[in-house]
Design a protein around this motif. Structure first.
Motif, short mmCIF file in Angstrom:
data_model
loop_
_atom_site.label_atom_id
_atom_site.label_comp_id
_atom_site.label_asym_id
_atom_site.label_seq_id
_atom_site.Cartn_x
_atom_site.Cartn_y
_atom_site.Cartn_z
N UNK A 103 0.65 -1.06 -0.06
CA UNK A 103 -0.10 -0.06 0.04
C UNK A 103 0.86 1.30 -0.09
N UNK A 104 0.38 2.25 0.73
CA UNK A 104 1.05 3.52 0.73
C UNK A 104 2.55 3.43 1.22
N UNK A 105 3.33 3.89 0.58
CA UNK A 105 4.90 3.71 0.94
C UNK A 105 5.40 4.79 1.79
N UNK A 161 -3.33 7.29 10.03
CA UNK A 161 -3.91 6.45 9.26
C UNK A 161 -4.07 5.20 9.81
N UNK A 162 -4.93 4.12 9.48
CA UNK A 162 -4.87 2.90 9.79
C UNK A 162 -4.29 2.00 9.33
N UNK A 202 -1.52 0.36 4.52
CA UNK A 202 -0.35 -0.62 4.05
C UNK A 202 -0.76 -1.69 3.18
N UNK A 203 -1.84 -2.28 3.62
CA UNK A 203 -2.16 -3.58 2.88
C UNK A 203 -2.58 -3.49 1.28
N UNK A 204 -3.20 -2.48 0.93
CA UNK A 204 -3.81 -2.38 -0.43
C UNK A 204 -3.41 -1.19 -0.99
N UNK A 205 -3.14 -1.36 -2.36
CA UNK A 205 -2.35 -0.18 -3.23
C UNK A 205 -3.66 0.84 -3.10
N UNK A 263 -5.68 6.92 1.75
CA UNK A 263 -7.09 6.86 2.52
C UNK A 263 -6.96 7.85 3.59
N UNK A 264 -5.61 8.35 3.93
CA UNK A 264 -5.45 8.95 5.36
C UNK A 264 -5.92 10.69 4.69
#
Lengths: 324, 328
Positions: B287-289, B298-299, B303-306, B322-323
């Motif tokens: 996900x977000x790098x 952010x939750x 990290x888990x999804x692009x 999403x953040x």
């Protein structure tokens, strides 16, 4: 009395050549510079490559023995100090280098690197030195377990923190920073600059801060000296210098800085040509010579020592480049 | 809308190393129109140079490989062309200049000879005519006394002059795209201003498109029309320069612009910072790098999804993590 006073500093290198290795010419890397630095103050030193910034830096901490002139630190002329006296003076003055990868011994652990200043100065027991090293690491924002690791295990920003910690070890009063952030990424650069500012307040450090990035120098400095071809051409309080430059070279340099603001793009008056070589520099005002200024000839043979034109604002009083 | 001159679609480039395959560029897409200057910015290791080298197929071999995506130059996929055809494009339609001209120029050949070489390779002309053209080109890029300098070796020229020779060489066959990889990083600020000014002038005269790769946002702000920001192999935001500097959306772009010391900031005050450091290419999240350094709440799901790409109008686009996606 100032913490550091530099008077008429000169550093000439012979240029040898030919079969007999005779001196063919003289490279005037630094040619008669004077300035002073107060406790807790930052003096920025800017100029293009080859202008002599680093030579000034190295002469100030006596890594180089200048050809002429004096460097007086807390009342001691270090150009004349004997090695023993120099060693104790070096507790008070330290240096941070540009490339932390090259200035940290790759075969020593961080702990060894940070303890070495104490070993050289014969301070503390082994246990105490270890504690001091750990304390230094904490101070520059690195974890204590870094002590047992080697420099290559760290990123550029972290290595520069180690370099800063080493410079802090002996509680110096002056740190010469030679391009401390130019090898770092933008986001890391800001972290290191902030660290340097914090340490300055905490330890009342004086910095001689050298960088080619004029925005960085402006951010860090109380006063700024602009060098061109071995000579300081303008020296003024930072805000004054950036708002109201009075030497043509300073103006050209400031005009060339790219601004991070696309709505304020401006037409630049481009400087022509390259920085000339300090080997056999022109007589008189070197910048007037580069600009082929019609009044350059008048500066030949003139007294070009800095003149104070408004409180604290000094410029080289040549008829071609100075706003007197 | 016109077909863009150059279109990069979902480009993914990796390097085979002892630690396995490392993805240096991960699904990067952008377009470039002729006559435009695009800045590609990011910190070291973000994949900007690898992206550029892929466009001209100069990836380090045999470790580097294109895993996915296409690079369309006027509709032709450059990546699938046979080598012979690529050689006709490289230096002719897409040209490149490098950061350190001393290593990019051949030290044992006269600079004139090196310009001639490119001309003879791509154009039908006699050696004499090529040499004459080389002198004209050197004059065009502002080298004084070009008929003498043409016989100099690279070490006899200053850094700025060498970069001018590189530019003359790159422009000798009127390329449609010029890729400039950190062309001024090794130069002093006054010479940097000269070279950037030269590139802009030549761009206006020839109508070519320029991709300017740099880590210096101020250079982008001064010279480019558009900017694309990369972080850890991904494009995180792109758009017109004015928009990006006025209203950066991605927290990384914001941080990067914010942490620059500027002449109009109060001196000797703390700069806003991006905590942490640029991550390595191993163990990057799907996900977000930027999440590990991001100031926003952010939750773990980011990290888990692009995170999706979102177009925000006016040419601005951003990887909408999403953040902050709800606030756009």
């Amino acid at each position: 009395m100032s913490l550091l006073t530099v008077q008429n500093l000169k550093m000439y290198y012979p240029v040898r050549g030919g079969v007999l290795h005779r001196t063919k010419a003289v490279c005037k890397a630094v040619d008669g510079d004077s300035f002073a630095l107060e406790e807790g103050e930052t003096l920025g030193l800017v100029g293009e490559s080859g202008c002599g910034k680093s030579t000034v830096a190295k002469s100030v901490v006596r890594l180089l023995k200048p050809t002429a002139g004096s460097v007086v630190f807390e009342g001691h002329d270090i150009t004349r100090s004997r090695p023993g006296a120099l060693r104790s003076l070096r507790r008070q003055m330290q240096m941070v280098f540009q490339d932390p990868a090259e200035s940290l011994n790759p075969r020593h652990t961080v702990g060894q690197i940070l303890e070495e200043p104490f070993v050289i100065q014969k301070l503390g027991t082994r246990g105490e030195r270890g504690e001091w090293a750990a304390e230094l690491l904490r101070r520059v924002g690195l974890p204590e377990d870094a002590l047992g690791r080697y420099p290559f295990e760290f990123s550029g920003g972290q290595r520069q923190r180690i370099g800063i910690a080493r410079a802090l070890a002996l509680k110096p009063r002056l740190i010469v920073c030679d391009e401390p952030v130019s090898a770092l990424d933008v986001s890391v650069q800001a972290q290191v600059l902030n660290l340097l500012l914090e340490l300055q307040t905490d330890f009342k450090l004086a910095y001689l801060f050298i960088a080619h990035d004029l925005s960085v120098v402006q951010h860090m400095s109380d006063r700024v000296a602009v060098m061109y071809l071995g000579k300081i051409v303008e020296l003024a309080p930072a805000a004054d210098l950036y708002r109201n430059p009075r030497h043509a070279y300073t103006k050209a340099l400031l005009d060339a800085i790219p601004q991070a603001n696309p709505s304020r793009r401006h037409e630049r008056k481009l400087l022509k040509g390259d920085v000339p070589s300090p080997i056999n520099p022109p007589e008189g005002c070197a910048f007037g010579h580069r600009m082929r200024h019609p009044r350059w000839k008048d500066s030949v043979g003139m007294d070009l020592n800095l003149r104070e034109v408004s409180p604290g604002h000094w410029i080289q009083p040549c008829p071609c480049c100075a706003d007197l | 809308m016109n077909e863009p001159l150059l279109e990069v679609r979902d480009l993914r480039v990796g390097f085979q190393t002892e630690q396995g395959l490392l993805t240096a560029v991960d699904e990067v897409s952008f377009t470039l129109e002729s006559g435009k200057m695009m800045g590609l910015v990011g910190e070291s290791g973000c994949g900007k140079s690898v992206t550029a080298r892929t466009l001209i197929r100069l990836l380090e071999q045999p470790s580097g490989r294109v895993l996915k995506g296409e690079v369309l130059l006027e509709g032709r996929d450059v990546l699938s062309l046979p080598l012979e055809a690529m050689r006709r494009i490289r230096g002719n339609e897409i040209a490149m200049i490098f950061q350190e001209p001393m290593t990019a120029l051949n030290p044992v050949h006269r600079v004139g000879h090196q310009i001639v070489e490119n001309l003879l390779l791509h154009e039908e002309m006699s050696a004499q005519a090529a040499l004459k053209r080389a002198v004209e080109l050197m004059e065009w890029v502002g080298i004084p006394a070009p008929d003498e300098r043409v016989n100099d070796y690279p070490h006899q020229l200053s850094g700025g002059m060498r970069q001018r020779v590189m530019i003359a060489m790159a422009l000798s066959c009127n390329p449609k795209v010029l890729i400039a990889d950190e062309p001024t990083t090794a130069l002093d600020v006054t010479v940097q201003a000269q070279i950037l000014d030269l590139i802009k002038r030549l761009q206006k005269e020839t109508g070519m498109a320029v991709i300017l790769i740099t880590h210096d946002l101020a250079v982008v702000a001064e010279t480019c029309d558009d900017v694309a920001v990369m972080y850890a192999g991904r494009l995180v935001e792109r758009g017109p320069v004015e928009t990006i500097f006025r209203n950066p959306l991605h927290p990384y772009t914001r941080g990067l612009i914010g942490c620059l010391p500027r002449l109009d900031h109060p001196p000797k005050t703390m700069l806003p910072i991006i905590p942490g450091m640029v991550p390595g290419l191993r163990d990057l999240p799907v996900g977000c790098r930027f999440a590990a350094r991001c100031p926003n709440q952010h939750g773990n799901e980011v990290l888990g999804t692009r995170q999706p790409w979102k177009e925000c109008g006016g040419g601005q686009g951003v990887e909408a993590c999403a953040c902050f996606a709800n606030s756009i």
